[in-house]
Design a protein around this motif. Structure first.
Motif, PDB file in Angstrom:
ATOM      1  N   SER A  47      -1.343 -11.457  -4.521  1.00 28.13           N
ATOM      2  CA  SER A  47      -2.149 -11.581  -3.308  1.00 28.13           C
ATOM      3  C   SER A  47      -2.232 -10.251  -2.554  1.00 28.13           C
ATOM      4  O   SER A  47      -3.080 -10.084  -1.679  1.00 28.13           O
ATOM      5  CB  SER A  47      -1.606 -12.686  -2.392  1.00 28.13           C
ATOM      6  OG  SER A  47      -0.399 -12.289  -1.781  1.00 28.13           O
ATOM      7  N   ARG A  48      -1.397  -9.294  -2.907  1.00 25.84           N
ATOM      8  CA  ARG A  48      -1.431  -7.962  -2.297  1.00 25.84           C
ATOM      9  C   ARG A  48      -2.258  -6.977  -3.128  1.00 25.84           C
ATOM     10  O   ARG A  48      -2.176  -5.764  -2.932  1.00 25.84           O
ATOM     11  CB  ARG A  48      -0.011  -7.428  -2.130  1.00 25.84           C
ATOM     12  CG  ARG A  48       0.826  -8.264  -1.199  1.00 25.84           C
ATOM     13  CD  ARG A  48       2.218  -7.694  -1.082  1.00 25.84           C
ATOM     14  NE  ARG A  48       3.038  -8.513  -0.215  1.00 25.84           N
ATOM     15  CZ  ARG A  48       4.121  -8.083   0.393  1.00 25.84           C
ATOM     16  NH1 ARG A  48       4.517  -6.834   0.254  1.00 25.84           N
ATOM     17  NH2 ARG A  48       4.821  -8.887   1.153  1.00 25.84           N
ATOM     18  N   TRP A  49      -3.072  -7.501  -4.030  1.00 23.01           N
ATOM     19  CA  TRP A  49      -3.838  -6.645  -4.933  1.00 23.01           C
ATOM     20  C   TRP A  49      -4.722  -5.658  -4.185  1.00 23.01           C
ATOM     21  O   TRP A  49      -4.904  -4.523  -4.633  1.00 23.01           O
ATOM     22  CB  TRP A  49      -4.666  -7.484  -5.909  1.00 23.01           C
ATOM     23  CG  TRP A  49      -5.872  -8.138  -5.310  1.00 23.01           C
ATOM     24  CD1 TRP A  49      -5.943  -9.396  -4.775  1.00 23.01           C
ATOM     25  CD2 TRP A  49      -7.175  -7.574  -5.166  1.00 23.01           C
ATOM     26  NE1 TRP A  49      -7.205  -9.643  -4.305  1.00 23.01           N
ATOM     27  CE2 TRP A  49      -7.991  -8.532  -4.536  1.00 23.01           C
ATOM     28  CE3 TRP A  49      -7.740  -6.342  -5.504  1.00 23.01           C
ATOM     29  CZ2 TRP A  49      -9.326  -8.318  -4.235  1.00 23.01           C
ATOM     30  CZ3 TRP A  49      -9.073  -6.125  -5.203  1.00 23.01           C
ATOM     31  CH2 TRP A  49      -9.853  -7.104  -4.583  1.00 23.01           C
ATOM     32  N   GLU A  50      -5.289  -6.064  -3.053  1.00 23.95           N
ATOM     33  CA  GLU A  50      -6.186  -5.162  -2.321  1.00 23.95           C
ATOM     34  C   GLU A  50      -5.445  -3.938  -1.788  1.00 23.95           C
ATOM     35  O   GLU A  50      -5.990  -2.829  -1.809  1.00 23.95           O
ATOM     36  CB  GLU A  50      -6.892  -5.900  -1.190  1.00 23.95           C
ATOM     37  CG  GLU A  50      -7.934  -6.880  -1.703  1.00 23.95           C
ATOM     38  CD  GLU A  50      -8.636  -7.607  -0.589  1.00 23.95           C
ATOM     39  OE1 GLU A  50      -9.720  -7.128  -0.202  1.00 23.95           O
ATOM     40  OE2 GLU A  50      -8.101  -8.636  -0.125  1.00 23.95           O
ATOM     41  N   ASP A  51      -4.221  -4.124  -1.324  1.00 27.24           N
ATOM     42  CA  ASP A  51      -3.430  -2.990  -0.835  1.00 27.24           C
ATOM     43  C   ASP A  51      -3.120  -2.019  -1.967  1.00 27.24           C
ATOM     44  O   ASP A  51      -3.257  -0.800  -1.819  1.00 27.24           O
ATOM     45  CB  ASP A  51      -2.128  -3.468  -0.196  1.00 27.24           C
ATOM     46  CG  ASP A  51      -2.350  -4.224   1.103  1.00 27.24           C
ATOM     47  OD1 ASP A  51      -3.366  -3.955   1.783  1.00 27.24           O
ATOM     48  OD2 ASP A  51      -1.507  -5.078   1.429  1.00 27.24           O
ATOM     49  N   TYR A  76       0.833  -1.208   0.000  1.00 30.78           N
ATOM     50  CA  TYR A  76       0.000   0.000   0.000  1.00 30.78           C
ATOM     51  C   TYR A  76       0.863   1.252   0.000  1.00 30.78           C
ATOM     52  O   TYR A  76       0.668   2.157  -0.807  1.00 30.78           O
ATOM     53  CB  TYR A  76      -0.949   0.034   1.204  1.00 30.78           C
ATOM     54  CG  TYR A  76      -1.678   1.358   1.306  1.00 30.78           C
ATOM     55  CD1 TYR A  76      -2.798   1.609   0.526  1.00 30.78           C
ATOM     56  CD2 TYR A  76      -1.210   2.368   2.146  1.00 30.78           C
ATOM     57  CE1 TYR A  76      -3.457   2.831   0.589  1.00 30.78           C
ATOM     58  CE2 TYR A  76      -1.861   3.590   2.219  1.00 30.78           C
ATOM     59  CZ  TYR A  76      -2.978   3.823   1.433  1.00 30.78           C
ATOM     60  OH  TYR A  76      -3.609   5.037   1.485  1.00 30.78           O
ATOM     61  N   GLY A 108      -4.773  -1.809  -4.819  1.00 30.66           N
ATOM     62  CA  GLY A 108      -6.059  -1.270  -5.246  1.00 30.66           C
ATOM     63  C   GLY A 108      -6.573  -0.179  -4.327  1.00 30.66           C
ATOM     64  O   GLY A 108      -7.155   0.816  -4.781  1.00 30.66           O
ATOM     65  N   ARG A 109      -6.349  -0.325  -3.029  1.00 30.77           N
ATOM     66  CA  ARG A 109      -6.768   0.698  -2.065  1.00 30.77           C
ATOM     67  C   ARG A 109      -6.007   2.003  -2.305  1.00 30.77           C
ATOM     68  O   ARG A 109      -6.587   3.096  -2.254  1.00 30.77           O
ATOM     69  CB  ARG A 109      -6.540   0.176  -0.642  1.00 30.77           C
ATOM     70  CG  ARG A 109      -7.112   1.052   0.435  1.00 30.77           C
ATOM     71  CD  ARG A 109      -7.175   0.330   1.794  1.00 30.77           C
ATOM     72  NE  ARG A 109      -6.023  -0.503   2.101  1.00 30.77           N
ATOM     73  CZ  ARG A 109      -4.990  -0.126   2.844  1.00 30.77           C
ATOM     74  NH1 ARG A 109      -4.956   1.078   3.366  1.00 30.77           N
ATOM     75  NH2 ARG A 109      -3.995  -0.964   3.084  1.00 30.77           N
TER      76      ARG A 109
END
Length: 138
Positions: free
Chosen positions: A90-94, A55, A96-97
């Motif tokens: 697997s860190r896509w959400e970070d 992130y 993406g945020r």
């Protein structure tokens, strides 16, 4: 960031360590089109910012992209496409945020792509981001 005119285009250099040796600039503007090169969370001292934190690296990278756009007379709202290269999907959400912190909230949103890559130029880099902008005449 320093800008210079070359022919019918404007180039912006961030002074990064690889720009001269590899032969590229941070961003190029031709007419209403701006292309921002692959950008990473490399600080002014050449060190990776946010080691281990996807992130923070993505957020810092978007800040650098925003600086390049401003140097060329554009803003984040002018971005029409982003490409995010991550070393661990697997860190896509970070990642993406961080993307959402610059583009969510009701304003214009770009087309976006995120793909996993085997590695980036430095082992501590988790994300590299490209952006394209189109500046509509005011």
């Amino acid at each position: 960031m320093s800008a210079r005119q070359v022919g019918g285009r404007t180039e912006v250099s961030s002074g990064g360590p690889w720009e001269e040796s590899v032969g590229y600039v941070r961003a190029v503007r031709t007419g209403p089109h701006i292309h921002v090169a692959g950008t990473t969370a490399t600080g002014p001292d050449g060190e990776v910012v946010g080691v281990g934190d996807a992130y923070q690296q993505a957020w810092y990278t978007f800040m650098k992209i925003e600086q390049a756009l401003r140097a060329l007379g554009a803003e984040m709202r002018d971005v029409v496409r982003t490409r995010m290269f991550v070393t661990d999907i697997s860190r896509w959400e970070d990642v993406g945020r961080a993307h959402g912190s610059f583009f969510a909230g009701g304003g214009p949103r770009p087309a976006a792509t995120m793909v996993e890559v085997k590695a980036l130029i430095h082992p501590d880099m988790l994300v590299e981001i490209e952006a394209e902008a189109y500046v509509v005449a005011q």
